[in-house]
Design a protein around this motif. Structure first.
Motif, mmCIF file in Angstrom:
data_model
loop_
_atom_site.group_PDB
_atom_site.id
_atom_site.type_symbol
_atom_site.label_atom_id
_atom_site.label_comp_id
_atom_site.label_asym_id
_atom_site.label_seq_id
_atom_site.Cartn_x
_atom_site.Cartn_y
_atom_site.Cartn_z
ATOM 1 N N ALA A 18 0.830 -1.214 0.000
ATOM 2 C CA ALA A 18 0.000 0.000 0.000
ATOM 3 C C ALA A 18 0.859 1.257 0.000
ATOM 4 C CB ALA A 18 -0.947 0.004 1.200
ATOM 5 N N ILE A 19 1.935 1.273 0.777
ATOM 6 C CA ILE A 19 2.762 2.487 0.789
ATOM 7 C C ILE A 19 3.600 2.606 -0.477
ATOM 8 C CG2 ILE A 19 2.755 2.760 3.300
ATOM 9 C CD1 ILE A 19 5.609 1.692 3.365
ATOM 10 N N GLY A 30 6.015 7.170 3.008
ATOM 11 C CA GLY A 30 5.236 6.023 3.449
ATOM 12 C C GLY A 30 5.598 5.667 4.879
ATOM 13 N N ARG A 31 4.583 5.261 5.643
ATOM 14 C CA ARG A 31 4.788 4.961 7.065
ATOM 15 C C ARG A 31 3.946 3.765 7.464
ATOM 16 N NH1 ARG A 31 0.995 6.029 10.029
ATOM 17 N NH2 ARG A 31 0.230 7.837 8.910
ATOM 18 N N ILE A 32 4.550 2.876 8.264
ATOM 19 C CA ILE A 32 3.837 1.763 8.885
ATOM 20 C C ILE A 32 4.124 1.836 10.378
ATOM 21 C CG2 ILE A 32 3.591 -0.736 9.072
ATOM 22 C CD1 ILE A 32 4.609 -0.912 6.157
ATOM 23 N N THR A 33 3.062 1.808 11.180
ATOM 24 C CA THR A 33 3.206 1.859 12.631
ATOM 25 C C THR A 33 2.578 0.610 13.228
ATOM 26 O OG1 THR A 33 3.007 4.266 12.565
ATOM 27 C CG2 THR A 33 2.715 3.216 14.706
ATOM 28 N N ILE A 34 3.331 -0.073 14.081
ATOM 29 C CA ILE A 34 2.849 -1.276 14.750
ATOM 30 C C ILE A 34 2.785 -0.985 16.243
ATOM 31 C CG2 ILE A 34 3.256 -3.723 15.200
ATOM 32 C CD1 ILE A 34 5.068 -3.620 12.627
ATOM 33 N N ARG A 35 1.642 -1.319 16.843
ATOM 34 C CA ARG A 35 1.474 -1.108 18.287
ATOM 35 C C ARG A 35 0.905 -2.372 18.909
ATOM 36 N NH1 ARG A 35 -0.467 4.065 16.441
ATOM 37 N NH2 ARG A 35 0.890 5.713 17.191
ATOM 38 N N ASP A 49 -1.002 2.050 8.305
ATOM 39 C CA ASP A 49 -0.142 2.593 7.250
ATOM 40 C C ASP A 49 -0.820 3.788 6.603
ATOM 41 O OD1 ASP A 49 -1.530 1.908 4.615
ATOM 42 O OD2 ASP A 49 -1.369 -0.097 5.459
ATOM 43 N N ASN A 50 -0.025 4.593 5.946
ATOM 44 C CA ASN A 50 -0.557 5.761 5.238
ATOM 45 C C ASN A 50 -0.481 5.542 3.732
ATOM 46 O OD1 ASN A 50 2.203 6.021 4.882
ATOM 47 N ND2 ASN A 50 2.233 8.228 5.249
ATOM 48 N N GLY A 51 -0.702 4.306 3.322
ATOM 49 C CA GLY A 51 -0.651 3.956 1.909
ATOM 50 C C GLY A 51 -1.862 4.405 1.136
ATOM 51 N N GLY A 103 -5.241 6.922 7.669
ATOM 52 C CA GLY A 103 -4.795 5.780 6.883
ATOM 53 C C GLY A 103 -5.583 4.514 7.189
ATOM 54 N N THR A 104 -4.982 3.374 6.883
ATOM 55 C CA THR A 104 -5.624 2.080 7.077
ATOM 56 C C THR A 104 -5.048 1.420 8.319
ATOM 57 O OG1 THR A 104 -5.944 1.842 4.700
ATOM 58 C CG2 THR A 104 -6.068 -0.177 6.023
ATOM 59 N N THR A 105 -5.944 0.876 9.140
ATOM 60 C CA THR A 105 -5.516 0.217 10.369
ATOM 61 C C THR A 105 -6.158 -1.157 10.468
ATOM 62 O OG1 THR A 105 -5.346 2.343 11.514
ATOM 63 C CG2 THR A 105 -5.433 0.365 12.895
#
Length: 117
Positions: A18-19, A30-35, A49-51, A103-105
């Motif tokens: 997506a990114i 592009g950014r992916i964040t995992i929590r 992500d902000n894809g 973005g998409t989560t």
């Protein structure tokens, strides 16, 4: 553990794709964040992500077998379907939301304790 690893890999592969497919004119990288969050009953894993996002009409289809928005030969449409089955087999839940701003989560929620008999 291997099955849950597969769930995370499937979600991350989609986020990476997506990114990569973001608009060429995007000003933000592009950014992916995992929590991960743990409480007394559950563990939550979120991948954001902000894809390019997921079209509104496709949100309800992403966990269906063979559903893909990728070009022919680029995806089978089985990764999220398999992930859904794995999470459900652990008596958990998996959800997806898309917001233009955030973005998409994907959120995976798993019980810490369960009688699997």
């Amino acid at each position: 553990p291997d099955q849950l690893e597969q769930v995370c890999i499937n979600i991350l592969i989609n986020s990476v794709d997506a990114i990569k497919d973001r608009n060429a004119g995007a000003t933000e990288q592009g950014r992916i964040t995992i929590r991960t969050i743990r409480n007394a009953q559950n563990v939550l894993i979120t991948v954001n992500d902000n894809g390019k996002g997921i079209a509104t009409e496709d949100i309800t289809k992403v966990f269906e077998p063979f559903f893909t928005t990728k070009d022919v030969g680029q995806g089978t449409g089985l990764g999220l379907w398999v992930s859904y089955g794995i999470v459900k087999s652990f008596h958990g839940d998996i959800k997806v939301i898309h917001d233009e701003k955030d973005g998409t989560t994907f959120t995976v929620e798993l019980p810490l304790h369960h009688d699997f008999q």
